[in-house]
Enzyme design. Structure first.
Site, PDB file in Angstrom:
ATOM      1  N   SER A  82      15.300 -20.664  60.765  1.00  0.00           N
ATOM      2  CA  SER A  82      14.439 -19.502  61.008  1.00  0.00           C
ATOM      3  C   SER A  82      14.194 -18.620  59.800  1.00  0.00           C
ATOM      4  O   SER A  82      13.342 -17.734  59.854  1.00  0.00           O
ATOM      5  CB  SER A  82      15.029 -18.647  62.132  1.00  0.00           C
ATOM      6  N   SER A  84      11.811 -18.384  63.091  1.00  0.00           N
ATOM      7  CA  SER A  84      11.506 -17.197  63.866  1.00  0.00           C
ATOM      8  C   SER A  84      11.304 -15.938  63.016  1.00  0.00           C
ATOM      9  O   SER A  84      10.889 -14.896  63.546  1.00  0.00           O
ATOM     10  CB  SER A  84      12.618 -16.929  64.885  1.00  0.00           C
ATOM     11  N   LYS A  94      13.867  -7.996  60.036  1.00  0.00           N
ATOM     12  CA  LYS A  94      13.469  -8.741  61.223  1.00  0.00           C
ATOM     13  C   LYS A  94      13.786  -7.915  62.464  1.00  0.00           C
ATOM     14  O   LYS A  94      14.749  -7.154  62.501  1.00  0.00           O
ATOM     15  CB  LYS A  94      14.232 -10.067  61.234  1.00  0.00           C
TER      16      LYS A  94
END
Length: 578
Positions: free
Chosen positions: A254, A230, A155
Site C-alpha cells: 500500500s 491504499s 494518510k
C-alpha cells in the site's frame, strides 16, 4: 492569504447528527471539506479542469499549479524544492515556516480540485503552528526539532485531534478524534507541520483509491489512470507537489504500489522501525501480517530524513511494537551484486515495466555492479499465505462497519464479506502460521545460497524487481499484488525508485503472448498501450528484515546509476529528485 478562513468553519469539523441515508452523510462530509478551501484558492470551472467529456479535458494535470495563477512565483519555488532543501532554508532563516506552510496548503488545495486526494483539511491550524515555530526560531535562532517547519501530509488512518479518521467508512464519519496517533505526536515534536490527510480505499484493503465517503482519487500524470492504493491519496498529492513528504501505510504493497503509480520514492519498513501505535485500522486485530507505516516523497533523501527524525525520539519507549534500534549509517561495498527477479512466475510484467527493469539492470551494470538472475521462490504460495491471513475472519471486521454505515459494498472488497469467506478454527490458523514460518525460512535460505553465484564472497546485496506487473493502471483494473505482498509476508524492507513513464511507441503490446493463468491473462489483456500513456513505472529494491538503512543506501546506488544512464527524474517526472 487572508487571515480569516471561511467564517462559518474552522479546522475542526462540527459533530453532526448522522442522517439515515449514507449518501447524505458522504455529501455533507465532502461539502464540509470543500468549504475549508478559501475562495481565492479555487480553480475556475473550466472544461479542461472539470469536464471529462470535453476535448479540452487535461489528462496530465501536474503542470496546472504553475499555470493557474493561484500560487505566486515564490510559492512555486518553495513547492518545487526537495524536503531537505526546504529544511535547510527554513533552519537558516532564508524562508519562514509560515511561507512554506502557506505555499503547500495552496498547492494541496489546487491538487484536491484536480485529483480528489484530500480527506481532512487543517490549513488554518497548520498556519498557526507555523507562526509559533517562526516565533520560536526568532527568539532562539535554532530550529525546534529536525523537521522544524516542514509540512507533512498524512494518510487518513493517522489520527489527528479534532479531525475524523474515516478510513473510507460511512460509519466513521463525524467522529472527531480525541487523541492522536503516536506518529502524529512525534512529527509535531520534531517540528513538522501537519496540514492535511489523504484519501484511501475503504478499509485500506484495495490497491486502488475509492470509497463511498470521499469518492475516487485520480492519477495526476493521467487522470484516467489510478494512483494505486491504499496510500493513493498521499501519492496523488505528492505527485502534484502538494506535499514535500507524506506518510503512508503498507500491509500488502500500500506504500509501494502508489509509489510506482505516481513516480515516488517510498519505503516499506519492517515492523518495529517506525511507531504504529494509535493508527486506525480497517481490520483491527489482524496481526498475522502487520501493517507498517513509512515515508513517501518525490525526494529520495527525504525518506532518510524522516526515518532519522522519527527514530531519534526513541519511539520504543512509547510503542510496545517499536524496536530499540537507532537509525544507523550504512556503508556499502564499492561493487555490489543484485539479484534480479524479472518475473515472479505468476503474472508476467507488462512492456513498460519490463523496459524499466531492463534499463535499471543495464544502468547498474554500466556503473560496475553485477546482476545475477534470481529465480522467484514460490511467490504464488507466498501471496496465497497473505490472502489466507487477510480473510481469516471471514470478512467480519469489514462487514460489520459496512453494515453499520448502511453503505453499498465497494466492488474491490466483496471477497472480504459480501460473498462470504471461511473462518479457520484456531488450530487451522496456527497451521497457516506454521506454513508462513516455513515459507519465510525457505526464502532466507534461498537468499543465502546466492553466495555461490555472486563472485563477491557474500550473498546478493539486494533484489531488484518490478513493483507491480503494471504501470499505473486504469481504474478498477488492479488484480494482483504479489510483487509487493510477498515481502510483507516475510516482513522484509523494500523501497521504490521511479524510472520512466509508459510510452506507446516504446512499449508495444505483446499480441502473440499466451497467458499462463487467469491473473496473467487479465494483465496481458488489460495492457492497451494508448490507454497507459504517461503512467509512471518504478523498480522495487528489496533487502532483508530490518535493513531499512541498507535498502535506502541501495536506492541511492540505483538512482545514481539511472541518472548516469540518462534517466533523470526531473526530466521524466518534473523537478525535485534529490
Amino acid at each position: 492569504m487572508p487571515n480569516d478562513f471561511p467564517s462559518a468553519l474552522d479546522s475542526t469539523p462540527p459533530v453532526l447528527d448522522k442522517p439515515k441515508d449514507w449518501s447524505s452523510i458522504a455529501a455533507a462530509k465532502r461539502a464540509a471539506r470543500d468549504a475549508l478551501i478559501p475562495e481565492a484558492w479555487r480553480l475556475p470551472n473550466k472544461p479542461e479542469y472539470t469536464d471529462e467529456s470535453s476535448p479540452a479535458y487535461l489528462l496530465d494535470v501536474t503542470g496546472v499549479p504553475a499555470s493557474c495563477g493561484i500560487l505566486t512565483t515564490d510559492e512555486l519555488t518553495i513547492t518545487d524544492t526537495p524536503a531537505d532543501e526546504i529544511l535547510r532554508n527554513v533552519h537558516s532563516g532564508k524562508w519562514t515556516a509560515r511561507a512554506v506552510a502557506e505555499a503547500f496548503c495552496k498547492r494541496a488545495a489546487v491538487a484536491q480540485q484536480l485529483v480528489n486526494c484530500l480527506t481532512e483539511i487543517c490549513f488554518e491550524d497548520a498556519l498557526k503552528r507555523a507562526d509559533e515555530l517562526d516565533a520560536i526560531f526568532k527568539e532562539t535562532r535554532k530550529p525546534n526539532g529536525p523537521l522544524h517547519g516542514l509540512p507533512v501530509s498524512l494518510k487518513d488512518c493517522f489520527k489527528v485531534k479534532g479531525l475524523d479518521t474515516t478510513v473510507g467508512y460511512i460509519a466513521w464519519c463525524n467522529e472527531p478524534m480525541e487523541e492522536e496517533s503516536l506518529l502524529t505526536t512525534i512529527l509535531r515534536e520534531t517540528g513538522a507541520v501537519i496540514y492535511c490527510k489523504t484519501n484511501v480505499p475503504t478499509a485500506m484493503m484495495i490497491a486502488e483509491t475509492y470509497n463511498n465517503v470521499w469518492n475516487r482519487t485520480l492519477n495526476p500524470y493521467n487522470r484516467r489512470l489510478s494512483p494505486g492504493g491504499s496510500s493513493g491519496g498521499e501519492a496523488a498529492l505528492l505527485a502534484m507537489k502538494g506535499s514535500p513528504l507524506g506518510v503512508g501505510t503498507d500491509i500488502g504493497g500500500s506504500i509501494r504500489i502508489p509509489g510506482t503509480c505516481a513516480g515516488l520514492y517510498t519505503l516499506r519498513p519492517s515492523l518495529g522501525r517506525f511507531p504504529t501505535l494509535g493508527a486506525r485500522s480497517g481490520m483491527a486485530g489482524q496481526e498475522a501480517i502487520h501493517s507498517v507505516n513509512g515515508p513517501m516523497s518525490r525526494s529520495l533523501s527525504a525518506l532518510s530524513t524522516f526515518a532519522s527524525a522519527v527514530v531519534s525520539t526513541q519511539p520504543w519507549l512509547r510503542d510496545p511494537k517499536s524496536l530499540p534500534i537507532p537509525w544507523r549509517p550504512t556503508a556499502l561495498p564499492s561493487t555490489l551484486c543484485f539479484g534480479l527477479i524479472a518475473d515472479d512466475g505468476v503474472v508476467r510484467p507488462n512492456p513498460p515495466v519490463r523496459r524499466a527493469l531492463a534499463a535499471t539492470a543495464a544502468a547498474l551494470r554500466a556503473a560496475g555492479h553485477t546482476i545475477i538472475d534470481l529465480p522467484p521462490l514460490d511467490h504464488a504460495g507466498g501471496d496465497d499465505l497473505r490472502r489466507q491471513c487477510f480473510l481469516a475472519d471471514g470478512g467480519t471486521s469489514i462487514k460489520k462497519v459496512i453494515e453499520e454505515g448502511g453503505e453499498p459494498w465497494p466492488a474491490g472488497l466483496r471477497e472480504y464479506g459480501e460473498k462470504g469467506t471461511p473462518h479457520p478454527t484456531t488450530y487451522e490458523m496456527w497451521q497457516i502460521h506454521l506454513k508462513r514460518t516455513a515459507w519465510c525460512q525457505r526464502y532466507l535460505a534461498h537468499w543465502a545460497a546466492t553466495r555461490e553465484r555472486t563472485g563477491t564472497g557474500r550473498p546478493i546485496d539486494g533484489i531488484i524487481m518490478p513493483t507491480a506487473p503494471y504501470a499505473a493502471i486504469r481504474h478498477d483494473k488492479w488484480e494482483y499484488v504479489g510483487y509487493t505482498a510477498v515481502w510483507n509476508v516475510l516482513d522484509w524492507s523494500a523501497a521504490t525508485v521511479p524510472v520512466l513513464r509508459a510510452d506507446p511507441a516504446e512499449d508495444p503490446a505483446d499480441l502473440g503472448y499466451t497467458p499462463r493463468n487467469i491473473l496473467d491473462e487479465h494483465a496481458w489483456k488489460e495492457y492497451v498501450p494508448d490507454e497507459y500513456e504517461g503512467g509512471p513505472v518504478s523498480v522495487q529494491v528489496v533487502g532483508q528484515r530490518l535493513e531499512e538503512e541498507k535498502v535506502l543506501a541501495l536506492c541511492q546506488v540505483v538512482e545514481k546509476s539511472l541518472r548516469e544512464a540518462g534517466y533523470r527524474y526531473e526530466e521524466i517526472f518534473g523537478e525535485t529528485s534529490k
